[in-house]
Each structure stands twice: as C-alpha cells, then as structure tokens.
Write an enzyme that holds these catalytic residues in place. Sequence first.
Site, PDB file in Angstrom:
ATOM      1  N   CYS A  62       0.810  -1.224   0.000  1.00 46.67           N
ATOM      2  CA  CYS A  62       0.000   0.000   0.000  1.00 46.67           C
ATOM      3  C   CYS A  62       0.849   1.282   0.000  1.00 46.67           C
ATOM      4  O   CYS A  62       0.589   2.218  -0.773  1.00 46.67           O
ATOM      5  CB  CYS A  62      -0.965  -0.002   1.181  1.00 46.67           C
ATOM      6  SG  CYS A  62      -0.219  -0.512   2.726  1.00 46.67           S
TER       7      CYS A  62
ATOM      8  N   HIS B 246      -2.376   6.608   4.470  1.00 50.06           N
ATOM      9  CA  HIS B 246      -0.943   6.685   4.761  1.00 50.06           C
ATOM     10  C   HIS B 246      -0.410   8.024   4.242  1.00 50.06           C
ATOM     11  O   HIS B 246      -0.866   8.531   3.204  1.00 50.06           O
ATOM     12  CB  HIS B 246      -0.174   5.578   4.036  1.00 50.06           C
ATOM     13  CG  HIS B 246      -0.397   4.202   4.576  1.00 50.06           C
ATOM     14  ND1 HIS B 246      -1.131   3.928   5.716  1.00 50.06           N
ATOM     15  CD2 HIS B 246       0.061   2.991   4.141  1.00 50.06           C
ATOM     16  CE1 HIS B 246      -1.124   2.626   5.940  1.00 50.06           C
ATOM     17  NE2 HIS B 246      -0.418   2.030   4.998  1.00 50.06           N
TER      18      HIS B 246
HETATM   19  N1  LIG Z   1      -5.323  -3.069   5.373  1.00 43.95           N
HETATM   20  C1  LIG Z   1      -4.615  -2.473   4.405  1.00 43.95           C
HETATM   21  O1  LIG Z   1      -4.542  -1.236   4.332  1.00 43.95           O
HETATM   22  C2  LIG Z   1      -3.899  -3.295   3.372  1.00 43.95           C
HETATM   23  C3  LIG Z   1      -3.341  -2.640   2.290  1.00 43.95           C
HETATM   24  C4  LIG Z   1      -2.677  -3.377   1.301  1.00 43.95           C
HETATM   25  C5  LIG Z   1      -2.598  -4.763   1.416  1.00 43.95           C
HETATM   26  N2  LIG Z   1      -3.145  -5.367   2.498  1.00 43.95           N
HETATM   27  C6  LIG Z   1      -3.057  -6.843   2.550  1.00 43.95           C
HETATM   28  O2  LIG Z   1      -4.368  -7.359   2.298  1.00 43.95           O
HETATM   29  C7  LIG Z   1      -4.561  -8.571   3.019  1.00 43.95           C
HETATM   30  C8  LIG Z   1      -5.803  -8.426   3.902  1.00 43.95           C
HETATM   31  O3  LIG Z   1      -5.567  -7.391   4.845  1.00 43.95           O
HETATM   32  P1  LIG Z   1      -6.720  -6.769   5.783  1.00 43.95           P
HETATM   33  O4  LIG Z   1      -6.117  -5.546   6.337  1.00 43.95           O
HETATM   34  O5  LIG Z   1      -8.027  -6.722   5.070  1.00 43.95           O
HETATM   35  O6  LIG Z   1      -6.788  -7.899   6.951  1.00 43.95           O
HETATM   36  P2  LIG Z   1      -7.991  -8.190   7.979  1.00 43.95           P
HETATM   37  O7  LIG Z   1      -8.818  -6.991   8.192  1.00 43.95           O
HETATM   38  O8  LIG Z   1      -7.340  -8.816   9.149  1.00 43.95           O
HETATM   39  O9  LIG Z   1      -8.873  -9.297   7.207  1.00 43.95           O
HETATM   40  C9  LIG Z   1      -8.408 -10.618   7.021  1.00 43.95           C
HETATM   41  C10 LIG Z   1      -9.434 -11.431   6.266  1.00 43.95           C
HETATM   42  O10 LIG Z   1      -8.929 -12.778   6.127  1.00 43.95           O
HETATM   43  C11 LIG Z   1      -9.946 -13.690   6.550  1.00 43.95           C
HETATM   44  N3  LIG Z   1      -9.385 -14.916   7.095  1.00 43.95           N
HETATM   45  C12 LIG Z   1      -8.579 -15.060   8.173  1.00 43.95           C
HETATM   46  N4  LIG Z   1      -8.343 -16.382   8.393  1.00 43.95           N
HETATM   47  C13 LIG Z   1      -9.028 -17.075   7.430  1.00 43.95           C
HETATM   48  C14 LIG Z   1      -9.185 -18.450   7.117  1.00 43.95           C
HETATM   49  N5  LIG Z   1      -8.588 -19.408   7.826  1.00 43.95           N
HETATM   50  N6  LIG Z   1      -9.965 -18.789   6.045  1.00 43.95           N
HETATM   51  C15 LIG Z   1     -10.561 -17.836   5.312  1.00 43.95           C
HETATM   52  N7  LIG Z   1     -10.461 -16.490   5.566  1.00 43.95           N
HETATM   53  C16 LIG Z   1      -9.697 -16.130   6.606  1.00 43.95           C
HETATM   54  C17 LIG Z   1     -10.679 -12.940   7.624  1.00 43.95           C
HETATM   55  O11 LIG Z   1     -11.926 -13.563   7.820  1.00 43.95           O
HETATM   56  P3  LIG Z   1     -12.605 -13.691   9.289  1.00 43.95           P
HETATM   57  O12 LIG Z   1     -13.364 -12.384   9.469  1.00 43.95           O
HETATM   58  O13 LIG Z   1     -13.512 -14.850   9.135  1.00 43.95           O
HETATM   59  O14 LIG Z   1     -11.517 -13.870  10.280  1.00 43.95           O
HETATM   60  C18 LIG Z   1     -10.777 -11.552   6.978  1.00 43.95           C
HETATM   61  O15 LIG Z   1     -11.828 -11.546   6.049  1.00 43.95           O
HETATM   62  C19 LIG Z   1      -3.249  -8.798   3.796  1.00 43.95           C
HETATM   63  O16 LIG Z   1      -2.388  -9.646   3.047  1.00 43.95           O
HETATM   64  C20 LIG Z   1      -2.660  -7.415   3.906  1.00 43.95           C
HETATM   65  O17 LIG Z   1      -1.255  -7.423   4.058  1.00 43.95           O
HETATM   66  C21 LIG Z   1      -3.800  -4.678   3.457  1.00 43.95           C
END
Ligand SMILES: NC(=O)c1ccc[n+]([C@@H]2O[C@H](COP(=O)([O-])OP(=O)(O)OC[C@H]3O[C@@H](n4cnc5c(N)ncnc54)[C@H](OP(=O)(O)O)[C@@H]3O)[C@@H](O)[C@H]2O)c1
Length: 331
Positions: free
Chosen positions: A129, A238
């Site tokens: 990001c 950010h």
């Molecule tokens: N946040 C940002 O600004 C951002 C920016 C760029 C890239 N990213 C990347 O995008 C990805 C997601 O980030 P996020 O911030 O959205 O994380 P998050 O809010 O923690 O969401 C994680 C997601 O993964 C799911 N998950 C976890 N364990 C699972 C399992 N065993 N089976 C299926 N689904 C599962 C969760 O579902 P449950 O609700 O069921 O736990 C939730 O939907 C990461 O790789 C992160 O590095 C994030």
Amino acid sequence: MEKKLTIAIVGATGAVGQQMLQCLEERQFDVNLKLLASSRSAGKVFTFNNQKVTVKELTENSFDDVDYALGATENDLAKKWIPWANAKGVVVVDNSSAFRLDENVPLVIPEINPEDIKKHNGIIANPNCATIIAMVALHELHKEYHIKRMIVSTYQAVSGAGVKGIQDLENQLKDPDAPCTAFPYPIAYNLIPQIGDFDENGISKEEWKMQNEARKMWHHPDLLVNCTCVRVPILRSHSESIFIECEKEVDVNQARELISKGQGTILKDDPQNKVYPMPLDTTDQDLVYVGRIRKDLTDPTGRSLALFCCGDQIRKGAATNAVQILEKLIQ
Ligand SMILES: NC(=O)c1ccc[n+]([C@@H]2O[C@H](COP(=O)([O-])OP(=O)(O)OC[C@H]3O[C@@H](n4cnc5c(N)ncnc54)[C@H](OP(=O)(O)O)[C@@H]3O)[C@@H](O)[C@H]2O)c1
C-alpha cells in the site's frame, strides 16, 4: 443473453475485503458476488447491488463456479487457497505479499504498468500500500527526470494492519490500558517505528518492499530506496515524506505541473496558504494528494526534490487498485 461473471472476494470480512465489495458496487460491476472468509464469519450477510449475499467458509471447493477472485488474506493463507483457485481456471488478483516478487507474477499499478497484466499466468499481485501511494505520486516525475535514489519516511495508518489495528486504536483511545492485538506497543497517543520484522541490517520487511516492488514495476533494477516505516495513530490514509535524487536537473514549477496532470494525483501545494496533503482529506477517496514540493538545497547539482503525499491505503493502496486491475482483465 450473456452469462453474468462470478467474482469471489476471499477475506471478504476484513478491512480490504469490505472495501473491495464497496468498490465493485461503486464501479457498477453487474456480477454475481461470492464472499469467502473463515468459519468464524460464515453466515454473516452483506448487501451488494441491493441483494443480500451470505459469507461462506473458504474451502478447496469454493471456486467451482467462480471466474475471477480478489484476494484479501494474509500470505500463508494466500499461498494455500490461490493454487485451489488456479486449479479451477480462476484468475486471482491478490493483495498479500506472497507472490509479489515471483518473476511469473505481474505486479501492477494500472496507472503505471498496465501492459504487464497480460503476462499473467493466473495470478496478478497488488503492490504494497505505501509503495502504491509513493509510485502514483512520483510516476510523472520519474518519466521526466528518471529517479535514481529515494529516501522515504512513512506515517502509516492503523487500518494498514487490518480490522485488529482499527480496533486497537479505537479501544485504546477510550481506555489507554486496552490490550495491543495488532501492534507490539500501544498506538493511541504514540507512534511505533516498526512495521514487519527486522533483518540483520536493521531494515524491516515493510521497508524493503518500497525498493523491491518499485524496481519491478518501473522495470528499474538499479533504483535505490532507503525507507523508514512508522505506524501512527491515524485511522485511515498513509502519509509519506519523500526525497528523490534524479538523473536530470529538476524544476519545481514543472514538477508541480506534471503532478497536476498526472493520472491518479491531485496537486495540493500552496503552503503559504496552508494547502498541503493531509490524511483526513484523502480518507475514503482514490486520489493521491501531493504537495510541499521543494528543491533539496543540500544538493548543489539541483537534481533532488522533496515532497509530501497522502493516499487512502485501503482504497488506492489495496481495494481500488485490485478492482482497477480486474476491470482491465475483464475488458
Ligand atoms: N489493510 C490495508 O490497508 C492493506 C493494504 C494493502 C494490502 N493489504 C493486505 O491485504 C490482506 C488483507 O488485509 P486486511 O487488512 O483486510 O486484513 P484483515 O482486516 O485482518 O482481514 C483478514 C481477512 O482474512 C480472513 N481470514 C482469516 N483467516 C481465514 C481463514 N482461515 N480462512 C478464510 N479467511 C480467513 C478474515 O476472515 P474472518 O473475518 O472470518 O476472520 C478476513 O476476512 C493482507 O495480506 C494485507 O497485508 C492490506
């Protein structure tokens, strides 16, 4: 009548997954949507294009009826489910960092290297990001002056660490003793100069991404980047302080004009009148704001410039960028 495409969001309940749902709706995708997450979230219901969609548990059979998938899960999980999707012929646009540096996987910002999309073999990676925000801000300057070296300090919002990061800040603002679930220290009334694990040189994984990913997308293997990543108590968007050293002499007025005409950027640069980028202004929209543009007076050759930029990292830094890639794939 043409059959509607089916698009899956994997990690649909997280910060990025929820934003993907909103972006698909805003950009008028007339598709069947499949929402996948862990068993903890199975049964939750969200609305897409005025229809209720129930979250299903992610399993190996989740992709039987899917055409494209948007990935919003952590690396380990991405490495597990993306092969399941690919085995069913599903093309995946993935937000994790699991495949970003794989030479068979294009890493794409549509404003910068859209031509790389067609080299895909079933996976297209969405960049980090903070890297997306920096590269969108700098792309026109790079085309004109050719950037050799960058020094970047980031001020990264808590939502960059997902739903848990948001909850930590909100809880600790109410109760400073509330537990830390996403960060090693309290983030309310604090900042933390660590994002990711450090290597033997004291450089974190997040800090390496800026150089490694920018080299790949600009096809510029000699680019040098020194980056310091800092988590700050901001909910969303950010900010980055960036210094660039270029091959050609830079002109501040021309730099302003290039940024004002660039794709995905808005110039916010009138410091005398208190106009500059700020994260509250970029929250919940897709453009990167760029300002505080000034020559680096410590460089006698006149080839260095400093600037400040902000962008919503859940939108342009993640979900919007992925949906833009999907739009190009479908076209
Ligand atoms: N946040 C940002 O600004 C951002 C920016 C760029 C890239 N990213 C990347 O995008 C990805 C997601 O980030 P996020 O911030 O959205 O994380 P998050 O809010 O923690 O969401 C994680 C997601 O993964 C799911 N998950 C976890 N364990 C699972 C399992 N065993 N089976 C299926 N689904 C599962 C969760 O579902 P449950 O609700 O069921 O736990 C939730 O939907 C990461 O790789 C992160 O590095 C994030």
